[in-house]
Design a protein around this motif. Structure first.
Motif, PDB file in Angstrom:
ATOM      1  N   ALA A  11       0.815  -1.219   0.000  1.00 54.03           N
ATOM      2  CA  ALA A  11       0.000   0.000   0.000  1.00 54.03           C
ATOM      3  C   ALA A  11       0.849   1.269   0.000  1.00 54.03           C
ATOM      4  O   ALA A  11       0.529   2.238  -0.708  1.00 54.03           O
ATOM      5  N   ASP A  12       1.922   1.275   0.789  1.00 60.05           N
ATOM      6  CA  ASP A  12       2.701   2.502   1.004  1.00 60.05           C
ATOM      7  C   ASP A  12       4.140   2.416   0.524  1.00 60.05           C
ATOM      8  O   ASP A  12       4.915   3.350   0.746  1.00 60.05           O
ATOM      9  N   GLY A  13       4.507   1.303  -0.090  1.00 60.93           N
ATOM     10  CA  GLY A  13       5.869   1.165  -0.586  1.00 60.93           C
ATOM     11  C   GLY A  13       6.697   0.238   0.288  1.00 60.93           C
ATOM     12  O   GLY A  13       6.425   0.049   1.481  1.00 60.93           O
ATOM     13  N   ARG A  69       9.679   0.444   1.543  1.00 54.87           N
ATOM     14  CA  ARG A  69      10.361   1.027   2.714  1.00 54.87           C
ATOM     15  C   ARG A  69       9.430   1.068   3.923  1.00 54.87           C
ATOM     16  O   ARG A  69       9.839   0.776   5.051  1.00 54.87           O
ATOM     17  N   ALA A  70       8.187   1.420   3.682  1.00 58.83           N
ATOM     18  CA  ALA A  70       7.215   1.451   4.784  1.00 58.83           C
ATOM     19  C   ALA A  70       6.984   0.037   5.310  1.00 58.83           C
ATOM     20  O   ALA A  70       6.859  -0.177   6.527  1.00 58.83           O
ATOM     21  N   GLY A  71       6.926  -0.929   4.417  1.00 58.40           N
ATOM     22  CA  GLY A  71       6.768  -2.320   4.852  1.00 58.40           C
ATOM     23  C   GLY A  71       7.941  -2.796   5.669  1.00 58.40           C
ATOM     24  O   GLY A  71       7.771  -3.479   6.689  1.00 58.40           O
ATOM     25  N   LEU A  72       9.159  -2.459   5.246  1.00 53.31           N
ATOM     26  CA  LEU A  72      10.353  -2.851   6.001  1.00 53.31           C
ATOM     27  C   LEU A  72      10.390  -2.174   7.370  1.00 53.31           C
ATOM     28  O   LEU A  72      10.841  -2.781   8.356  1.00 53.31           O
ATOM     29  N   ALA A  73       9.900  -0.937   7.446  1.00 52.61           N
ATOM     30  CA  ALA A  73       9.842  -0.250   8.735  1.00 52.61           C
ATOM     31  C   ALA A  73       8.883  -0.959   9.681  1.00 52.61           C
ATOM     32  O   ALA A  73       9.166  -1.126  10.876  1.00 52.61           O
TER      33      ALA A  73
END
Length: 378
Positions: free
Chosen positions: A311-313, A315-319
């Motif tokens: 949904a948000d990319g 990088r956001a998933g890894l965070a």
């Protein structure tokens, strides 16, 4: 011989014997003896009232066993008078059997085995084959489970949540041996839904139907595991999807949200997308937020990290992933996927290979190994 009929009648016959005074273990043995007798007699002498016939024969088998056991003479006196043969009540007490077989004192494995035997009407051999264990091992497991619940009374309240967890365990076993456990779990959950008006029962049934609808597309002809995004959606069972969504909508309208309804809502959003690119990941993240609130499950948070990455990319998933315990099952596989989405192919390839070494089954191990090889070749 009509095996589906026998299996459908088994729970009701067993319940009647228990209500007449038989303990669960003895009643279950008597019912099994009656089923064997039915297989022998019915082809040449089909009864007009199959359930009544089974009740009469099973009760006689129980009395014979009781009278032969001198250590149970007191019980023999209590149950001496045999009820007059005839039609049996049409009421279905299967719900009580669900509660009994999913008793909190049982381990999950024992509860599943007992449910399949008593409610599902499967033989010990069929259950053993489905779980890939020796028949003697499964027989011991079922015998211990029956002894554990022998003194549990049917008038005690049962826990619906425990029953649903057991049915979900059965469903997730999928297919093995001669018995399709996913289909069996759906059949049993339908029976439960017919016996009890509960939004989470409906939610679980919807979830099973929506997942099962994608079954034909999950495995390639060569046995390779096909990820959701790569599945041929024309192979999905649209009838099952439509039924699952309809059941879910009715359950959600009651405004009593539970975890199975939330999971079914996520599955419905996947099923509703004509292509992987059309998936409404923003709404899926919102449902995962609800699911986290309901369960506080680390595994749910792990799946949520994947949805956030979509949904948000990446990088956001890894965070979101970084906040979780690295020892979680499939953590490494999710990390590999998100790193690939982020463009870090060397790291993703290494993580895929590491995840393959931790895979819980051969299908996943093969899939993850292929993913690592694909990136290394690039």
């Amino acid at each position: 011989m009509d095996e589906p009929l026998l299996r459908s009648l088994t729970p009701g016959v067993l319940t009647i014997l228990v209500r007449r005074g038989a303990d669960f273990a003895a009643a279950e043995d008597a019912v099994q003896d009656a089923l064997v007798e039915a297989v022998r007699v019915w082809p040449s002498e089909p009864p007009r009232d199959p359930k009544g016939w089974l009740v009469t024969v099973a009760w006689r088998k129980f009395l014979d066993a009781t009278r032969a056991d001198t250590a149970r003479r007191r019980r023999e006196e209590r149950v001496e008078d045999e009820p007059t043969p005839g039609p049996v009540p049409a009421s279905d007490d299967t719900l009580q059997l669900y509660f009994l077989c999913a008793h909190p004192s049982l381990t999950p494995a024992s509860a599943v085995a007992l449910t399949l035997r008593a409610v599902g009407g499967l033989t010990t051999r069929q259950i053993a084959q489905a779980y890939l264990v020796p028949e003697a091992t499964m027989a011991q497991r079922i015998s211990r489970a029956k002894r554990t619940v022998a003194d549990v009374r049917f008038d005690q309240p049962g826990d619906v949540a425990t029953v649903l967890r057991v049915l979900y365990l059965v469903f997730n076993e999928g297919y093995s041996g001669d018995i399709d456990l996913s289909a069996e779990a759906i059949r049993l959950t339908r029976r439960l839904a017919a016996a009890i008006d509960h939004p989470e029962v409906a939610g679980l049934l919807a979830l099973m139907l929506l997942h099962h609808a994608r079954r034909a597309a999950r495995i390639a002809p060569d046995g390779r595991l096909v990820p959701l995004a790569e599945q041929d959606r024309t192979q999905w069972d649209t009838t099952a999807i439509a039924e699952g969504i309809r059941i879910l909508q009715v359950a959600l309208s009651r405004d009593e949200l539970g975890q199975f309804q939330a999971q079914a809502a996520i599955a419905a959003l996947h099923a509703d997308a004509q292509t992987a690119d059309e998936t409404d990941w923003v709404q899926i993240v919102e449902w995962y937020d609800e699911l986290v609130r309901l369960t506080e499950s680390p595994v749910v948070r792990l799946n949520r990290a994947v949805a956030v990455g979509e949904a948000d990319g990446a990088r956001a998933g890894l965070a979101a992933l970084a906040e979780l315990d690295h020892s979680l099952p499939r953590y490494t596989a999710v990390s590999a996927y998100l790193h690939e989405r982020d463009g870090d192919l060397p790291n993703a390839a290494t993580l895929y290979a590491e995840a393959a070494s931790k895979a819980p089954n051969l299908a996943e191990r093969d899939h993850l190994t292929r993913q690592a090889a694909r990136l290394n070749n690039r």
